[in-house]
Design an enzyme around this catalytic site. Structure first.
Site, PDB file in Angstrom:
ATOM      1  N   HIS A 113       0.594   4.992   6.720  1.00  0.00           N
ATOM      2  CA  HIS A 113       1.848   4.298   6.066  1.00  0.00           C
ATOM      3  C   HIS A 113       2.871   3.348   6.932  1.00  0.00           C
ATOM      4  CE1 HIS A 113       0.334   7.568   3.613  1.00  0.00           C
ATOM      5  NE2 HIS A 113       0.996   7.107   2.554  1.00  0.00           N
TER       6      HIS A 113
ATOM      7  N   ASP B 128       0.037   1.917   3.634  1.00  0.00           N
ATOM      8  CA  ASP B 128       0.570   1.955   2.405  1.00  0.00           C
ATOM      9  C   ASP B 128       2.104   2.037   2.511  1.00  0.00           C
ATOM     10  OD1 ASP B 128      -2.012   2.378   1.672  1.00  0.00           O
ATOM     11  OD2 ASP B 128      -1.727   4.058   0.572  1.00  0.00           O
TER      12      ASP B 128
END
Length: 234
Positions: free
Chosen positions: A190, A42
């Site tokens: 992430h 992400d």
């Protein structure tokens, strides 16, 4: 960057997970007998971490899904193209990373989704098909916003939130994934982290171990194709 919710958070008035899951409106993981796992990243792209992650994925013949923030894609379009060239899947993660809670209007949600869709389509020539709300906030309104653009909403396995954005230590990230790895998992990482990321170092241990266990790394869309549970009509 504000922290995401650990297991995804229902906004006020949202129904239980089972309601959305059985209808096929939100995916947390995919029940399957196949040894497949989806790695998701992400908030990128990031000029520091994303290229290093792409190198590691290529080394282990791993495909991943990148949930991209539109404003970052605009800033680093060449990295977005590298993701496509590597055979990875690009997905929509809004333009500015707002949390879609009960105060968020349907119009505001749609605008965030549309801006990133336009950005990614312009850069890659491809329209994304998956959407992940920042922080994992979900609701009927969020599902309606995603449906307006023909997106599948994707969250992550509750037992596979690495919380790598907190930089808890490489050992903790590695243990979180390896101790809980199951068929059909969607793992949350992430590739854009404030400060010195520990994700790359963790992946250097995670990828070879999961591959040795016989897991294949697939995109989320590929993983959804292994779903063995029938859903009600959407």
């Amino acid at each position: 960057m504000m922290p995401p919710a650990a297991g995804a958070t229902p906004a006020a008035g949202a129904k239980e997970r089972k309601y959305y899951e059985t209808r096929g409106e939100i995916v947390w993981e995919v029940p399957t007998q196949e040894k497949v796992i989806a790695l998701t990243f992400d908030d990128g792209p990031s000029p520091e971490d994303t290229p290093e992650i792409l190198k590691l994925l290529a080394e282990y013949d791993a495909k991943a899904t990148f949930f991209i923030i539109g404003k970052h894609a605009e800033r680093y379009p060449d990295i977005v193209r590298q993701e496509v060239e590597g055979g990875h899947e690009l997905a929509n993660h809004t333009f500015n990373h707002p949390f879609f809670n009960n105060r968020s209007s349907l119009a505001a949600m749609k605008k965030e989704i549309e801006q990133t869709e336009e950005t990614l389509t312009r850069i890659t020539g491809r329209k994304p098909t998956l959407f992940r709300p920042p922080g994992g906030y979900y609701s009927d309104r969020l599902v309606d916003a995603a449906k307006a653009f023909h997106y599948q909403v994707v969250l992550w396995s509750w037992h596979q939130d690495t919380e790598d954005w907190k930089r808890p230590g490489v050992h903790k990230i590695v243990n979180k994934v390896l101790r809980n790895a199951r068929n059909g998992d969607i793992i949350l990482f992430h590739d854009f982290v404030g400060g010195q990321s520990q994700t790359v170092s963790a992946l250097q241990q995670i990828l070879p171990e999961l591959k040795q266990r016989g897991f294949r790394f697939v995109t989320v869309s590929e993983l959804i194709g292994y779903d063995q549970v029938p859903h009600v009509n959407q």
